[in-house]
Design an enzyme around this catalytic site. Structure first.
Site, PDB file in Angstrom:
ATOM      1  N   ILE A  11     -80.563  -9.872  27.858  1.00 38.92           N
ATOM      2  CA  ILE A  11     -79.944 -11.118  28.807  1.00 38.92           C
ATOM      3  C   ILE A  11     -78.504 -11.049  28.138  1.00 38.92           C
ATOM      4  O   ILE A  11     -78.253 -11.607  29.402  1.00 38.92           O
ATOM      5  CB  ILE A  11     -80.985 -12.256  28.480  1.00 38.92           C
ATOM      6  CG1 ILE A  11     -82.551 -12.046  29.038  1.00 38.92           C
ATOM      7  CG2 ILE A  11     -80.359 -13.274  29.304  1.00 38.92           C
ATOM      8  CD1 ILE A  11     -83.292 -12.750  28.590  1.00 38.92           C
ATOM      9  N   ASP A  31     -73.000 -11.053  18.481  1.00 36.53           N
ATOM     10  CA  ASP A  31     -73.896  -9.353  18.240  1.00 36.53           C
ATOM     11  C   ASP A  31     -74.415  -9.322  16.451  1.00 36.53           C
ATOM     12  O   ASP A  31     -73.419  -9.103  16.237  1.00 36.53           O
ATOM     13  CB  ASP A  31     -74.453  -8.572  19.241  1.00 36.53           C
ATOM     14  CG  ASP A  31     -75.954  -7.935  19.392  1.00 36.53           C
ATOM     15  OD1 ASP A  31     -76.920  -8.471  19.055  1.00 36.53           O
ATOM     16  OD2 ASP A  31     -76.204  -8.316  21.049  1.00 36.53           O
ATOM     17  N   LYS A  53     -72.911 -11.430  13.723  1.00 35.42           N
ATOM     18  CA  LYS A  53     -73.147 -12.447  13.668  1.00 35.42           C
ATOM     19  C   LYS A  53     -72.983 -13.391  12.781  1.00 35.42           C
ATOM     20  O   LYS A  53     -72.780 -14.615  12.751  1.00 35.42           O
ATOM     21  CB  LYS A  53     -74.618 -12.335  14.186  1.00 35.42           C
ATOM     22  CG  LYS A  53     -75.996 -12.200  13.171  1.00 35.42           C
ATOM     23  CD  LYS A  53     -77.581 -12.217  13.427  1.00 35.42           C
ATOM     24  CE  LYS A  53     -77.742 -11.618  12.561  1.00 35.42           C
ATOM     25  NZ  LYS A  53     -77.949 -12.564  11.153  1.00 35.42           N
ATOM     26  N   GLY A  77     -78.837 -14.820  20.901  1.00 35.98           N
ATOM     27  CA  GLY A  77     -78.980 -14.509  19.838  1.00 35.98           C
ATOM     28  C   GLY A  77     -80.082 -15.080  19.328  1.00 35.98           C
ATOM     29  O   GLY A  77     -80.274 -15.955  18.492  1.00 35.98           O
ATOM     30  N   SER A 117     -88.185 -19.433  24.864  1.00 36.71           N
ATOM     31  CA  SER A 117     -89.511 -18.726  24.819  1.00 36.71           C
ATOM     32  C   SER A 117     -90.371 -19.395  25.625  1.00 36.71           C
ATOM     33  O   SER A 117     -91.134 -20.532  25.035  1.00 36.71           O
ATOM     34  CB  SER A 117     -90.048 -18.096  24.078  1.00 36.71           C
ATOM     35  OG  SER A 117     -90.755 -16.843  23.918  1.00 36.71           O
ATOM     36  N   TYR A 141     -92.370 -16.348  15.788  1.00 40.43           N
ATOM     37  CA  TYR A 141     -91.208 -15.946  16.547  1.00 40.43           C
ATOM     38  C   TYR A 141     -91.309 -17.678  17.560  1.00 40.43           C
ATOM     39  O   TYR A 141     -90.248 -18.010  17.532  1.00 40.43           O
ATOM     40  CB  TYR A 141     -91.030 -14.885  17.370  1.00 40.43           C
ATOM     41  CG  TYR A 141     -90.587 -14.585  18.899  1.00 40.43           C
ATOM     42  CD1 TYR A 141     -89.183 -14.913  18.258  1.00 40.43           C
ATOM     43  CD2 TYR A 141     -90.831 -14.780  19.255  1.00 40.43           C
ATOM     44  CE1 TYR A 141     -88.837 -14.739  19.599  1.00 40.43           C
ATOM     45  CE2 TYR A 141     -90.515 -15.301  21.452  1.00 40.43           C
ATOM     46  CZ  TYR A 141     -89.153 -14.958  21.367  1.00 40.43           C
ATOM     47  OH  TYR A 141     -88.099 -14.565  21.762  1.00 40.43           O
ATOM     48  N   LYS A 145     -88.885 -20.614  18.128  1.00 38.95           N
ATOM     49  CA  LYS A 145     -87.915 -21.505  19.401  1.00 38.95           C
ATOM     50  C   LYS A 145     -88.994 -22.900  19.474  1.00 38.95           C
ATOM     51  O   LYS A 145     -88.273 -23.503  20.073  1.00 38.95           O
ATOM     52  CB  LYS A 145     -88.656 -20.529  20.603  1.00 38.95           C
ATOM     53  CG  LYS A 145     -88.182 -19.092  20.524  1.00 38.95           C
ATOM     54  CD  LYS A 145     -86.847 -19.252  20.868  1.00 38.95           C
ATOM     55  CE  LYS A 145     -85.625 -17.821  20.458  1.00 38.95           C
ATOM     56  NZ  LYS A 145     -84.365 -18.236  21.176  1.00 38.95           N
ATOM     57  N   VAL A 171     -89.396 -11.110  31.790  1.00 31.90           N
ATOM     58  CA  VAL A 171     -87.607 -10.922  31.857  1.00 31.90           C
ATOM     59  C   VAL A 171     -87.665  -9.006  32.235  1.00 31.90           C
ATOM     60  O   VAL A 171     -87.352  -8.744  31.476  1.00 31.90           O
ATOM     61  CB  VAL A 171     -86.370 -11.506  31.709  1.00 31.90           C
ATOM     62  CG1 VAL A 171     -85.186 -11.055  32.970  1.00 31.90           C
ATOM     63  CG2 VAL A 171     -86.801 -12.866  31.305  1.00 31.90           C
ATOM     64  N   LYS A 179     -84.631  -1.672  24.172  1.00 35.22           N
ATOM     65  CA  LYS A 179     -85.689  -2.258  23.661  1.00 35.22           C
ATOM     66  C   LYS A 179     -86.625  -1.522  23.041  1.00 35.22           C
ATOM     67  O   LYS A 179     -87.655  -1.897  22.649  1.00 35.22           O
ATOM     68  CB  LYS A 179     -86.117  -3.940  24.671  1.00 35.22           C
ATOM     69  CG  LYS A 179     -85.417  -4.472  24.415  1.00 35.22           C
ATOM     70  CD  LYS A 179     -85.093  -5.344  25.850  1.00 35.22           C
ATOM     71  CE  LYS A 179     -86.447  -6.601  24.249  1.00 35.22           C
ATOM     72  NZ  LYS A 179     -86.292  -7.161  25.791  1.00 35.22           N
ATOM     73  N   HIS A 188     -91.942   0.714  31.440  1.00 37.29           N
ATOM     74  CA  HIS A 188     -92.767   1.293  31.302  1.00 37.29           C
ATOM     75  C   HIS A 188     -93.678   2.547  32.000  1.00 37.29           C
ATOM     76  O   HIS A 188     -93.697   3.422  31.804  1.00 37.29           O
ATOM     77  CB  HIS A 188     -93.590   0.807  30.233  1.00 37.29           C
ATOM     78  CG  HIS A 188     -92.935   0.199  28.716  1.00 37.29           C
ATOM     79  ND1 HIS A 188     -91.871   1.498  28.062  1.00 37.29           N
ATOM     80  CD2 HIS A 188     -92.827  -0.441  28.258  1.00 37.29           C
ATOM     81  CE1 HIS A 188     -91.945   0.865  26.783  1.00 37.29           C
ATOM     82  NE2 HIS A 188     -92.443  -0.270  27.200  1.00 37.29           N
TER      83      HIS A 188
END
Length: 320
Positions: A11, A31, A53, A77, A117, A141, A145, A171, A179, A188
């Site tokens: 993104i 990054d 970063k 990030g 997220s 994770y 967030k 997304v 990724k 995929h």
């Protein structure tokens, strides 16, 4: 100058492209390239400089950017691996780092637009509205967030500059090749159909028929448009869903990919035991707050976006 953290990622690099298309190239990309191939995402972009970063954070805390004119910070990030089990690392990387950058932006009155997220909604049993009643993190994770979103809610009433959190749903689009397994299902399915002519979908599960599990799929170009909308509306702050507001089935996705490839059939496979109880069978953004904020650019249809993205995969290897 604009700062884009995670600017070599999926993104983030699309955001830099969006700024370039608006005539902006005074951009600092922050990054961690590591051993990934995401450096390829930067090849077609225009920007002033790139920083690791950790080096950026050191310079920020030393006051190096104290007097530089910064027009906006896009903070994308993060460690986004939902399988990461080191909670301390995740909180340092996603939570503490974000707080430091947020307070720098507040102190300097710099617009701050960051990536949250849809994972904060857990299995979605309470809906997908930007309220505490809907929020339940199922992995560390999502927890990192959600904790930052809650921190933002606490400081927003006192903030005198823009703070916007965007809860990204599913997304997809160019520059996600690096990724690997974490890339979108469209990516995929395209590879599966290209290699064998067959896309593999989960069979019946969770009350949904074969391939009928549904997600809110949003094209990365629309995500960029939402980010830049807020940059153009600096008086608007808050936490907003960034999804189309429409759930589409995985069958729909494969049909869109197959149409763009002129081939493709579906094979249904048994739902894996290790995913039972941990899988989102349905996501759909409540887009009400985004629309009330004034966003009127709409969203690209799944079929149109899939055709454009697959053309990019065929012609450019999925890179901008």
């Amino acid at each position: 100058m604009f700062i884009v953290t995670g600017g070599a990622g999926f993104i983030g690099s699309n955001l830099v492209k969006g700024l370039n298309e608006r005539g902006q190239d005074d951009i600092l990309i922050v990054d961690n390239l590591g051993s990934s191939m995401k450096f390829k995402n930067l090849n077609s972009l225009r920007y002033r400089d790139f920083l690791h970063k950790d080096d950026f954070l050191t310079r920020l805390e030393s006051g190096e950017y104290g007097h530089e004119r910064i027009e906006g910070i896009f903070h994308n990030g993060a460690c986004s691996a939902t399988t990461e089990s080191d909670g301390n690392y995740m909180m340092r990387n996603n939570y503490e780092y974000s707080k430091t950058l947020l307070h720098f932006a507040i102190d300097r009155k710099i617009p701050f637009i960051y990536a949250s997220s849809a994972s904060v909604y857990g299995n979605g049993e309470n809906g997908f509205c930007e309220t505490e009643e809907c929020e339940k993190a199922l992995n560390v994770y999502a927890f990192s967030k959600l904790q930052f979103d809650r921190y933002v809610r606490r400081v927003l009433p006192q903030a005198t500059s823009q703070i916007v959190g965007l809860r990204y749903f599913n997304v997809f689009g160019p520059n996600e090749v690096h990724k690997g397994r974490m890339a979108s299902t469209l990516f995929h399915f395209y590879n599966q159909i290209s290699e064998s002519g067959i896309a593999r979908l989960f069979g019946e599960y969770g009350g949904y028929g074969p391939g009928e599990q549904r997600r809110d799929f949003i094209y990365v170009k629309d995500v960029v448009n939402v980010n830049l909308f807020f940059l153009e509306n600096l008086s608007t702050s808050g936490i907003f869903n960034c999804g189309t507001g429409h759930a589409r089935s995985f069958n729909d996705v494969v049909h869109a990919v197959a149409k763009a490839c002129d081939k493709g059939t579906i094979e249904y496979i048994p739902f894996p035991d290790d995913l039972k109880g941990k899988y989102q069978s349905y996501t759909q953004a409540d887009a009400g707050n985004l629309l009330r904020a004034g966003y009127r650019d709409g969203f690209t249809s799944l079929e149109t976006a899939a055709a454009e993205y697959i053309d990019c995969l065929k012609q450019q290897g999925g890179l901008l």
